[in-house]
Scaffold this motif. Structure first.
Motif, PDB file in Angstrom:
ATOM      1  N   SER A  40       0.844  -1.201   0.000  1.00 15.42           N
ATOM      2  CA  SER A  40       0.000   0.000   0.000  1.00 15.42           C
ATOM      3  C   SER A  40       0.877   1.248   0.000  1.00 15.42           C
ATOM      4  O   SER A  40       2.080   1.179   0.302  1.00 15.42           O
ATOM      5  CB  SER A  40      -0.902   0.015   1.233  1.00 15.42           C
ATOM      6  N   GLU A  41       0.268   2.372  -0.309  1.00 20.21           N
ATOM      7  CA  GLU A  41       1.016   3.628  -0.263  1.00 20.21           C
ATOM      8  C   GLU A  41       1.507   3.892   1.157  1.00 20.21           C
ATOM      9  O   GLU A  41       2.631   4.345   1.364  1.00 20.21           O
ATOM     10  CB  GLU A  41       0.149   4.789  -0.753  1.00 20.21           C
ATOM     11  N   GLY A  42       0.685   3.573   2.159  1.00 25.28           N
ATOM     12  CA  GLY A  42       1.099   3.740   3.555  1.00 25.28           C
ATOM     13  C   GLY A  42       2.289   2.873   3.911  1.00 25.28           C
ATOM     14  O   GLY A  42       3.185   3.301   4.637  1.00 25.28           O
ATOM     15  N   PHE A  95       8.641  11.954  -5.536  1.00 24.03           N
ATOM     16  CA  PHE A  95       9.862  12.490  -6.121  1.00 24.03           C
ATOM     17  C   PHE A  95       9.577  12.944  -7.542  1.00 24.03           C
ATOM     18  O   PHE A  95       8.598  12.527  -8.163  1.00 24.03           O
ATOM     19  CB  PHE A  95      10.986  11.445  -6.116  1.00 24.03           C
ATOM     20  N   PHE A  96      10.405  13.838  -8.047  1.00 24.98           N
ATOM     21  CA  PHE A  96      10.309  14.268  -9.435  1.00 24.98           C
ATOM     22  C   PHE A  96      11.180  13.335 -10.276  1.00 24.98           C
ATOM     23  O   PHE A  96      12.373  13.196 -10.027  1.00 24.98           O
ATOM     24  CB  PHE A  96      10.761  15.726  -9.598  1.00 24.98           C
ATOM     25  N   ASP A  97      10.568  12.672 -11.260  1.00 20.60           N
ATOM     26  CA  ASP A  97      11.254  11.699 -12.099  1.00 20.60           C
ATOM     27  C   ASP A  97      12.024  12.424 -13.199  1.00 20.60           C
ATOM     28  O   ASP A  97      11.568  12.544 -14.328  1.00 20.60           O
ATOM     29  CB  ASP A  97      10.241  10.719 -12.690  1.00 20.60           C
ATOM     30  N   ASP A 154       9.907  20.438 -21.482  1.00 20.94           N
ATOM     31  CA  ASP A 154      10.092  19.140 -20.833  1.00 20.94           C
ATOM     32  C   ASP A 154      10.231  19.343 -19.331  1.00 20.94           C
ATOM     33  O   ASP A 154      11.052  20.145 -18.872  1.00 20.94           O
ATOM     34  CB  ASP A 154      11.336  18.434 -21.366  1.00 20.94           C
ATOM     35  N   MET A 155       9.389  18.639 -18.581  1.00 19.69           N
ATOM     36  CA  MET A 155       9.418  18.740 -17.121  1.00 19.69           C
ATOM     37  C   MET A 155       9.372  17.351 -16.515  1.00 19.69           C
ATOM     38  O   MET A 155       8.797  16.428 -17.093  1.00 19.69           O
ATOM     39  CB  MET A 155       8.230  19.572 -16.625  1.00 19.69           C
ATOM     40  N   ALA A 156       9.953  17.222 -15.346  1.00 15.21           N
ATOM     41  CA  ALA A 156       9.960  15.950 -14.635  1.00 15.21           C
ATOM     42  C   ALA A 156       8.610  15.755 -13.946  1.00 15.21           C
ATOM     43  O   ALA A 156       8.186  16.603 -13.167  1.00 15.21           O
ATOM     44  CB  ALA A 156      11.081  15.936 -13.601  1.00 15.21           C
ATOM     45  N   PRO A 157       7.916  14.636 -14.234  1.00 13.74           N
ATOM     46  CA  PRO A 157       6.631  14.399 -13.571  1.00 13.74           C
ATOM     47  C   PRO A 157       6.816  14.009 -12.109  1.00 13.74           C
ATOM     48  O   PRO A 157       7.831  13.426 -11.731  1.00 13.74           O
ATOM     49  CB  PRO A 157       6.031  13.245 -14.372  1.00 13.74           C
ATOM     50  N   LEU A 158       5.837  14.354 -11.299  1.00 15.15           N
ATOM     51  CA  LEU A 158       5.846  13.983  -9.882  1.00 15.15           C
ATOM     52  C   LEU A 158       5.346  12.550  -9.754  1.00 15.15           C
ATOM     53  O   LEU A 158       4.283  12.207 -10.249  1.00 15.15           O
ATOM     54  CB  LEU A 158       4.951  14.926  -9.075  1.00 15.15           C
ATOM     55  N   LYS A 159       6.127  11.716  -9.092  1.00 12.94           N
ATOM     56  CA  LYS A 159       5.767  10.316  -8.852  1.00 12.94           C
ATOM     57  C   LYS A 159       5.492  10.138  -7.366  1.00 12.94           C
ATOM     58  O   LYS A 159       6.005  10.871  -6.527  1.00 12.94           O
ATOM     59  CB  LYS A 159       6.904   9.376  -9.273  1.00 12.94           C
ATOM     60  N   GLY A 160       4.690   9.128  -7.039  1.00 12.56           N
ATOM     61  CA  GLY A 160       4.287   8.895  -5.661  1.00 12.56           C
ATOM     62  C   GLY A 160       5.194   7.933  -4.917  1.00 12.56           C
ATOM     63  O   GLY A 160       6.146   7.369  -5.466  1.00 12.56           O
ATOM     64  N   LEU A 171       4.678   4.878  -3.985  1.00 17.98           N
ATOM     65  CA  LEU A 171       4.722   3.529  -4.562  1.00 17.98           C
ATOM     66  C   LEU A 171       5.731   3.457  -5.706  1.00 17.98           C
ATOM     67  O   LEU A 171       6.442   2.463  -5.851  1.00 17.98           O
ATOM     68  CB  LEU A 171       3.340   3.102  -5.052  1.00 17.98           C
ATOM     69  N   ASP A 172       5.805   4.521  -6.513  1.00 19.53           N
ATOM     70  CA  ASP A 172       6.802   4.572  -7.582  1.00 19.53           C
ATOM     71  C   ASP A 172       8.212   4.593  -6.999  1.00 19.53           C
ATOM     72  O   ASP A 172       9.125   3.968  -7.549  1.00 19.53           O
ATOM     73  CB  ASP A 172       6.581   5.808  -8.460  1.00 19.53           C
ATOM     74  N   ASP A 173       8.377   5.306  -5.893  1.00 19.31           N
ATOM     75  CA  ASP A 173       9.686   5.364  -5.242  1.00 19.31           C
ATOM     76  C   ASP A 173      10.066   3.992  -4.692  1.00 19.31           C
ATOM     77  O   ASP A 173      11.220   3.568  -4.790  1.00 19.31           O
ATOM     78  CB  ASP A 173       9.668   6.408  -4.123  1.00 19.31           C
ATOM     79  N   PHE A 174       9.082   3.265  -4.119  1.00 20.54           N
ATOM     80  CA  PHE A 174       9.356   1.917  -3.618  1.00 20.54           C
ATOM     81  C   PHE A 174       9.747   0.989  -4.760  1.00 20.54           C
ATOM     82  O   PHE A 174      10.680   0.194  -4.624  1.00 20.54           O
ATOM     83  CB  PHE A 174       8.142   1.358  -2.865  1.00 20.54           C
ATOM     84  N   GLN A 175       9.054   1.098  -5.888  1.00 20.21           N
ATOM     85  CA  GLN A 175       9.400   0.276  -7.055  1.00 20.21           C
ATOM     86  C   GLN A 175      10.826   0.563  -7.509  1.00 20.21           C
ATOM     87  O   GLN A 175      11.605  -0.352  -7.790  1.00 20.21           O
ATOM     88  CB  GLN A 175       8.429   0.542  -8.198  1.00 20.21           C
TER      89      GLN A 175
END
Length: 142
Positions: free
Chosen positions: A62-64, A74-76, A92-98, A100-104
Motif C-alpha cells: 500500500s502507499e502507507g 519524487f520528481f522523475d 520538458d518537465m519531470a513528472p511527480l511520482k508517488g 509507490l513509484d519510489d518503492f518500485q
C-alpha cells in the motif's frame, strides 16, 4: 572504556573490559567503525517486537506501507515529459511520482532492473520499536 554511537553521538561507559563479556573488539572498533550488524547484544539500544507477519505479492504494497519503508514522492528527472506552458509553448518537465513509484525504484535498485515485474511473494513484517536494550525490555515495559 567508552563506546560511541555514531548515529546520534551518544556514549556508553563500560566500567571494565569484563563488561563486554566474550566479545572482543575487532580492529574496526579501535577506529570507531563497527557496523550495527556486528555489535554485541549488550551494545543494542533498540529492540524490535514483531507484531504482525503477512505473506503477500510485492505489488500489493500500500502507499502507507511504502511511506513506512521511507519512500516519498519524487520528481522523475530521468523521464521528463512535454508539458504545456501558459504562453502556449511546451517544456520538458519531470513528472511527480508517488511513494509507490519510489518503492518500485528502490526495489529494482536493490534486486535488479526487472525485479518489480517478477511480482514475487514477500513476507511483510510489522514491528514495534522499543528504545532500550532487549535485556532491559521487561523492566521498561513490564
Amino acid at each position: 572504556m567508552l563506546v560511541d554511537y555514531a548515529a546520534d553521538g551518544a556514549t556508553h561507559h563500560l566500567e571494565s573490559d569484563l563488561d563486554v563479556g566474550d566479545w572482543r573488539f575487532p580492529k574496526a572498533a579501535k577506529t570507531g567503525n563497527v557496523s550495527p550488524l556486528f555489535m554485541p547484544r549488550w551494545a543494542s539500544r533498540l529492540t524490535l517486537t514483531v507484531t504482525d507477519v503477512r505473506v503477500q505479492r510485492l505489488r500489493d504494497i500500500s502507499e502507507g506501507d511504502a511511506i513506512a519503508e521511507g519512500c516519498r514522492p519524487f520528481f522523475d528527472e530521468d523521464n521528463p515529459r512535454p508539458m504545456r506552458c501558459p504562453n502556449g509553448g511546451t517544456m520538458d518537465m519531470a513528472p511527480l511520482k508517488g511513494p509507490l513509484d519510489d518503492f518500485q525504484r528502490l526495489w529494482n535498485s536493490i534486486n535488479g532492473p526487472d525485479a518489480w515485474d517478477a511480482a514475487p511473494w514477500v513476507a511483510a513484517y510489522t514491528f514495534t520499536v522499543h528504545r532500550c536494550n532487549i535485556d532491559e525490555l521487561e523492566a521498561h515495559y513490564g
